[in-house]
Write a protein that holds these residues in place. Structure first.
Motif: not given
Length: 473
Positions: A303-306, A452
């Protein structure tokens, strides 16, 4: 760090292909009295394609078949050829440095690609009998190879070749290395079909010659009323004298790792600030990662697009869940200490990265190896030989892996003159650099794993797989 990603993003965005994986390496150190690193950077671009088995082999080309150039016009660039690209950077004259430059045009590349796609999609009615890309040497290399591959000779009209710059000499027209061009042998009865497709896609093409039964290469110049080229194919494609290189292995002194007095916080910050380790968002967010609609796994995770995905995964079609995975591996700085080990580690990293995608095992994985070295620099030729032997003759056969394709650059040395320094000359030599790309089919892209850590599905477990068998490697 700036120009490379922008150039890649141009093909990413303007050509219309998603950029889904890669690597980024910065490195410079004084080692054994030499400056080693990447003043001459590595730029890696490519991808995975698929083609029906029926289109994988060249069809029979007969005498009289038209030979075409598809794509952009010739320009007064890329005249240096191998003489420019294989010389240490800084050793060339300014003119030769300019002549070695190939200018990319993603829009023209896209048009040519659309023409090729529309042709093979016709199946048995495909008008293309044989196709060849245009690289080093320009048309002077590609067109004769196209005819020679069919066991034929060829006759060409030099002035039928499209050019952009006026006043080009016959040699410049014949040998420039302008990008975004293909040469094609066409079914004579389907020339009109090909013309309709090219015009619809707004892609330039020209019939520049025809195949002949006589194994002779003839290039006619109607302006100068001459034959710039008239030679036997056997002479052109005869075996050259075998190259012999007399090299020796060098053992460079190394120092043991000194950790005494090291501050862990400072060391962590130094590592995380290193561009090869730090956040890669600046490389990724400038390009469209979903163009085409078949991306199953790009670089950004969670969800934090790392940007921490191990591999890229794409779908093979819009219906179903089969696809293909791509991953990279490299450990170039290690080559300063042990070049063969760096090659083995690059293979290992590519394999452990692609393991995140469900595949049929090692037998389904295919590798592409890009080799780079400062050929001629003391000790480097022998180190390259040892690394290739370790990878291609020992490790990969033992694992049952194939390396069907690759590329090389043997000019990884930058030399320049610094008047303010004693002696005047400075040099930075790259380590032996092997970049491994791994490809594998995927039965169900939905089963791809990511790094993730999730808290919405119960407890998360981290599992250590001791691939070093206790040797902390």
């Amino acid at each position: 760090m700036l120009d490379g990603p922008i150039g890649a993003a141009a093909f990413n965005n303007e050509f219309g292909r998603p950029n889904l994986c890669g690597y980024f390496r910065t490195f410079e150190v004084t080692f054994a009295g030499e400056r080693r690193g990447y003043h001459k950077p590595i730029m890696l671009a490519g991808g995975l394609g698929s083609i029906p088995a029926a289109g994988a082999l060249k069809a029979k080309v007969s005498a009289g078949a038209p030979l075409l150039q598809l794509g952009g016009p010739g320009m007064l660039i890329g005249m240096g050829g191998g003489a420019a690209s294989s010389v240490d950077t800084g050793q060339n004259t300014a003119d030769l440095d300019f002549d070695s430059v190939q200018r990319g045009n993603p829009e023209m590349q896209r048009r040519a690609q659309e023409v090729i796609d529309r042709c093979w999609a016709l199946g048995a009615d495909n008008p293309i009998l044989s196709i060849h890309d245009v690289g080093a040497g320009g048309l002077s290399n590609a067109l004769p190879e196209l005819a020679h591959g069919a066991g034929l000779g060829a006759r060409f009209d030099l002035r039928a070749i499209p050019i952009e710059a006026r006043g080009m000499s016959p040699m410049q027209i014949w040998s420039n290395e302008s990008q975004e061009r293909y040469v094609i042998a066409l079914d004579p009865s389907k020339l009109d079909v090909f013309r309709e497709i090219a015009e619809r896609e707004r892609c330039p093409f020209a019939v520049v010659g025809s195949a002949t039964d006589t194994p002779q290469l003839v290039v006619m110049d109607s302006v100068l009323h001459a034959r710039p080229v008239d030679m036997s194919m056997d002479v052109l494609f005869g075996k050259p004298p075998r190259m012999v290189r007399d090299v020796e292995r060098l053992t460079r002194p190394t120092r043991a790792l000194a950790l005494a007095g090291l501050d862990l916080r400072e060391a962590a910050h130094r590592v995380l600030r290193l561009p090869a380790v730090a956040d890669k968002s600046f490389l990724i967010t400038i390009g469209d990662r979903s163009v085409g609609g078949l991306t199953a796994r790009d670089q950004m995770v969670g969800p934090w697009q790392v940007p921490v995905a191990d591999c890229a995964v794409t779908l093979s079609g819009f219906r179903g869940y089969t696809g293909e995975a791509m991953a990279l591996g490299e450990r170039s700085p290690l080559a300063l200490i042990d070049a063969p080990a760096s090659g083995r580690m690059a293979i290992g990293e590519a394999l452990t990265n692609i393991a995140a995608a469900p595949n049929a095992g090692l037998g389904a994985v295919k590798l592409s190896c890009n080799w780079m070295a400062a050929a001629g620099h003391p000790g480097e030729d022998a180190a390259l030989f040892d690394t290739v032997h370790a990878v291609a003759m020992e490790l990969c056969p033992a694992l049952g892996l194939a390396i069907p394709v690759g590329k090389d650059s043997l000019s990884m040395k930058t030399v320049w003159r610094d008047p303010g320094q004693e002696g005047g000359d400075r040099a930075v030599v790259s380590p032996i650099s092997l970049i491994v790309s791994a490809f594998a089919p995927v039965a169900d892209v939905r089963d791809t794993s990511t790094p993730e850590l999730r808290t919405d599905v119960g407890d998360t477990r981290l599992v250590l797989l001791d691939l070093g068998r206790g040797r902390c490697r």
